[in-house]
Scaffold this active site. Structure first.
Site, PDB file in Angstrom:
ATOM      1  N   ARG A  16       1.529  -1.184   0.265  1.00 11.23           N
ATOM      2  CA  ARG A  16      -0.065   0.208   0.007  1.00 11.23           C
ATOM      3  C   ARG A  16       0.924   1.342  -0.232  1.00 11.23           C
ATOM      4  O   ARG A  16       1.674   1.214   0.919  1.00 11.23           O
ATOM      5  CB  ARG A  16      -1.052  -0.198   1.248  1.00 11.23           C
ATOM      6  CG  ARG A  16      -2.480  -1.099   1.563  1.00 11.23           C
ATOM      7  CD  ARG A  16      -3.190  -0.321   0.073  1.00 11.23           C
ATOM      8  NE  ARG A  16      -4.235  -1.011   0.343  1.00 11.23           N
ATOM      9  CZ  ARG A  16      -4.586  -2.535  -0.181  1.00 11.23           C
ATOM     10  NH1 ARG A  16      -3.038  -2.906  -1.320  1.00 11.23           N
ATOM     11  NH2 ARG A  16      -5.816  -3.148  -0.089  1.00 11.23           N
ATOM     12  N   HIS A  69      -1.252  -0.298  -9.772  1.00 12.39           N
ATOM     13  CA  HIS A  69      -1.844  -0.822  -8.490  1.00 12.39           C
ATOM     14  C   HIS A  69      -2.136  -2.299  -9.368  1.00 12.39           C
ATOM     15  O   HIS A  69      -3.496  -2.393  -9.025  1.00 12.39           O
ATOM     16  CB  HIS A  69      -3.237  -0.239  -8.303  1.00 12.39           C
ATOM     17  CG  HIS A  69      -3.288  -1.047  -6.673  1.00 12.39           C
ATOM     18  ND1 HIS A  69      -3.555  -0.029  -5.545  1.00 12.39           N
ATOM     19  CD2 HIS A  69      -3.777  -2.213  -6.199  1.00 12.39           C
ATOM     20  CE1 HIS A  69      -4.068  -1.349  -4.919  1.00 12.39           C
ATOM     21  NE2 HIS A  69      -4.446  -2.228  -4.861  1.00 12.39           N
TER      22      HIS A  69
HETATM   23  P1  NAP Z   1      -1.343 -11.484   5.210  1.00 14.41           P
HETATM   24  O1  NAP Z   1      -1.584 -13.242   4.571  1.00 14.41           O
HETATM   25  O2  NAP Z   1      -2.350 -11.050   6.384  1.00 14.41           O
HETATM   26  O3  NAP Z   1      -0.291 -11.117   5.254  1.00 14.41           O
HETATM   27  C1  NAP Z   1       0.899 -10.188   5.950  1.00 14.41           C
HETATM   28  C2  NAP Z   1       2.171 -10.429   6.692  1.00 14.41           C
HETATM   29  O4  NAP Z   1       2.373  -9.147   6.950  1.00 14.41           O
HETATM   30  C3  NAP Z   1       2.107 -10.911   7.854  1.00 14.41           C
HETATM   31  O5  NAP Z   1       3.708 -12.439   7.598  1.00 14.41           O
HETATM   32  C4  NAP Z   1       2.585 -10.530   8.764  1.00 14.41           C
HETATM   33  O6  NAP Z   1       2.842 -11.062  10.203  1.00 14.41           O
HETATM   34  C5  NAP Z   1       2.943  -8.937   8.477  1.00 14.41           C
HETATM   35  N1  NAP Z   1       2.976  -8.159   9.340  1.00 14.41           N
HETATM   36  C6  NAP Z   1       2.152  -7.184   9.658  1.00 14.41           C
HETATM   37  N2  NAP Z   1       2.021  -6.280  10.072  1.00 14.41           N
HETATM   38  C7  NAP Z   1       3.377  -6.304  10.656  1.00 14.41           C
HETATM   39  C8  NAP Z   1       4.025  -5.844  12.146  1.00 14.41           C
HETATM   40  N3  NAP Z   1       3.350  -4.575  11.743  1.00 14.41           N
HETATM   41  N4  NAP Z   1       5.236  -6.150  11.927  1.00 14.41           N
HETATM   42  C9  NAP Z   1       6.250  -6.914  10.707  1.00 14.41           C
HETATM   43  N5  NAP Z   1       4.976  -8.164  10.057  1.00 14.41           N
HETATM   44  C10 NAP Z   1       3.944  -7.358   9.833  1.00 14.41           C
HETATM   45  O7  NAP Z   1      -1.214 -10.209   3.924  1.00 14.41           O
HETATM   46  P2  NAP Z   1      -1.089 -10.801   2.484  1.00 14.41           P
HETATM   47  O8  NAP Z   1      -3.249 -11.586   1.475  1.00 14.41           O
HETATM   48  O9  NAP Z   1      -0.149 -11.519   2.279  1.00 14.41           O
HETATM   49  O10 NAP Z   1      -1.413  -9.330   1.792  1.00 14.41           O
HETATM   50  C11 NAP Z   1      -0.668  -8.548   2.144  1.00 14.41           C
HETATM   51  C12 NAP Z   1      -0.665  -6.885   1.818  1.00 14.41           C
HETATM   52  O11 NAP Z   1      -0.962  -7.234   0.314  1.00 14.41           O
HETATM   53  C13 NAP Z   1      -1.917  -7.063   1.939  1.00 14.41           C
HETATM   54  O12 NAP Z   1      -3.013  -6.213   2.867  1.00 14.41           O
HETATM   55  C14 NAP Z   1      -2.640  -5.663   0.934  1.00 14.41           C
HETATM   56  O13 NAP Z   1      -1.673  -4.211   1.215  1.00 14.41           O
HETATM   57  C15 NAP Z   1      -1.522  -6.122  -0.027  1.00 14.41           C
HETATM   58  N6  NAP Z   1      -1.570  -6.625  -1.893  1.00 14.41           N
HETATM   59  C16 NAP Z   1      -2.222  -5.752  -2.701  1.00 14.41           C
HETATM   60  C17 NAP Z   1      -2.104  -6.214  -3.762  1.00 14.41           C
HETATM   61  C18 NAP Z   1      -1.638  -5.111  -4.775  1.00 14.41           C
HETATM   62  O14 NAP Z   1      -2.685  -5.311  -6.392  1.00 14.41           O
HETATM   63  N7  NAP Z   1      -0.560  -4.147  -5.108  1.00 14.41           N
HETATM   64  C19 NAP Z   1      -2.934  -7.037  -3.891  1.00 14.41           C
HETATM   65  C20 NAP Z   1      -3.705  -7.674  -3.133  1.00 14.41           C
HETATM   66  C21 NAP Z   1      -3.093  -7.498  -1.408  1.00 14.41           C
HETATM   67  P3  NAP Z   1       2.889 -12.624  10.884  1.00 14.41           P
HETATM   68  O15 NAP Z   1       3.010 -13.211  10.057  1.00 14.41           O
HETATM   69  O16 NAP Z   1       3.246 -12.723  11.898  1.00 14.41           O
HETATM   70  O17 NAP Z   1       1.144 -12.045  11.318  1.00 14.41           O
HETATM   71  C1  GLV Z   2      -5.514  -5.036  -3.844  1.00 14.14           C
HETATM   72  O1  GLV Z   2      -5.040  -4.566  -4.003  1.00 14.14           O
HETATM   73  C2  GLV Z   2      -6.239  -6.417  -2.613  1.00 14.14           C
HETATM   74  O2  GLV Z   2      -5.174  -5.427  -1.650  1.00 14.14           O
HETATM   75  O3  GLV Z   2      -6.784  -7.014  -3.014  1.00 14.14           O
END
Ligand code: NAP
Ligand code: GLV
Length: 313
Positions: free
Chosen positions: A228, A276
């Protein structure tokens, strides 16, 4: 079962029809175009399927128990006033992880192998090989080892880069040197040269990528932010690139989206901008997952991707 749908997107009608077809046993109400009560919008739904709905949508659904987010990140929802009893469920993977792996590997390899420089040289008819790069000099640090971060780590490993990861809680991921928490952040950063951000945007992570953190990367560092825009202090990144400490960045997300006309990122020669798109929300995969989760919840089963309020993701 009544389900309210709210998706401010040009494809909302197609989503609505396909959701209805996937869960025909439900009574569906479409609030996408008009978030006010009216014909076909009773305000009595207990389930919602939504992406970045307005506050009025939440306020007009006092019986809402579960909201299924049409995306992985829930930061837009977390800005709203939500009832404490509401269960928020996000998409987990739903076809996004492999896209994220493609995007990160593309920009990583394009940067490390200097493909842009070769293309520029070729345009002017120059045959310039330069020295081979050593992947050992480009350790890749992945911030966020969740659903997407772990998949990206696996993909990067395939190309034999050293891979490091940082998460909130301790983790063990095969082939990844894992760090966790604030206490190990500096060690993680100083061992990293290419930093990939896949953290959720929360009060703890907002502005995390700024002068203090990015300056700890190994000289010639490169940032790939696919999480983000609110995680990155944009002017600090530009300053660190212009001073020569960082080599550049590939950015898919921004503090303001769409990226405003005239923003310095558009024209900076060391910054690649994409709109994005690193991991698109895929309609069929997402609807299959959402329908499966609603059915599981109705049977009283647990589902993956339930957001924990206190940690914010
Ligand atoms: P997720 O499964 O919830 O994973 C989040 C990771 O971040 C976990 O490993 C978590 O640690 C870590 N984390 C969270 N807060 C933290 C902190 N304060 N310090 C250190 N580590 C921290 O999420 P995901 O599905 O992988 O997605 C991640 C993000 O990608 C989404 O929230 C979204 O904003 C972004 N995204 C972007 C797009 C795009 O098109 N650009 C698309 C989809 C998603 P733990 O393992 O210890 O819980
Ligand atoms: C896209 O940015 C998502 O969070 O799925």
């Amino acid at each position: 079962m009544k389900i309210a749908f709210c998706y401010p997107d040009p494809a909302a009608t197609a989503w609505f029809e396909e959701l209805r077809a996937a869960l025909p046993e439900a009574e569906w109400e479409d609030w996408s175009a008009d978030p006010t009560p009216g014909p076909g919008r009773s305000g009595r739904a207990e389930y919602a399927v939504a992406w970045a709905p307005p506050q009025a949508f939440i306020d007009l659904h006092p019986a809402l128990k579960v909201l299924l987010n049409i995306g992985a990140g829930v930061d837009a929802l977390m800005k709203l006033r939500l009832p404490a009893s509401l269960m928020l469920v996000r998409l987990d993977d739903a076809g996004m992880a492999v896209q994220m792996a493609e995007y990160v590997c593309h920009y990583l390899i394009r940067h490390v192998r200097e493909f842009d420089q070769f293309q520029t040289a070729a345009r002017s008819g120059q045959w310039q090989q330069g020295r081979p790069t050593d992947r050992a000099d480009h350790p890749v640090g992945i911030m966020g080892l969740g659903v997407l971060g772990e998949r990206v780590a696996q993909a990067v490993r395939q190309f034999e880069f050293p891979v490091l990861g940082w998460s909130r809680l301790p983790k063990q991921v095969e082939g990844v040197r894992c760090f966790h928490g604030q206490g190990q952040l500096n060690d993680f950063l100083s061992a990293t040269r290419v930093l990939v951000c896949l953290l959720p945007l929360t009060p703890e992570t907002r502005d995390l990528l700024g002068q203090a953190t990015l300056s700890r990367l190994r000289p010639g560092g490169y940032l790939i932010n696919v999480a983000r825009g609110g995680l990155l202090v944009e002017e600090d990144l530009i300053r660190l690139i212009d001073s020569g400490h960082l080599a550049g960045a590939a950015l898919d997300v921004f503090r303001t989206e769409p990226l405003p006309a005239g923003h310095p990122f558009w024209s900076h020669p060391a910054i690649q901008v994409t709109p994005h798109i690193s991991a698109r929300t895929l309609r069929r995969d997402s609807i299959t997952q959402i329908a499966g989760k609603i059915r599981a919840l109705r049977r009283g089963e647990s589902v993956a991707g339930v957001v924990e309020w206190e940690r914010g993701y």
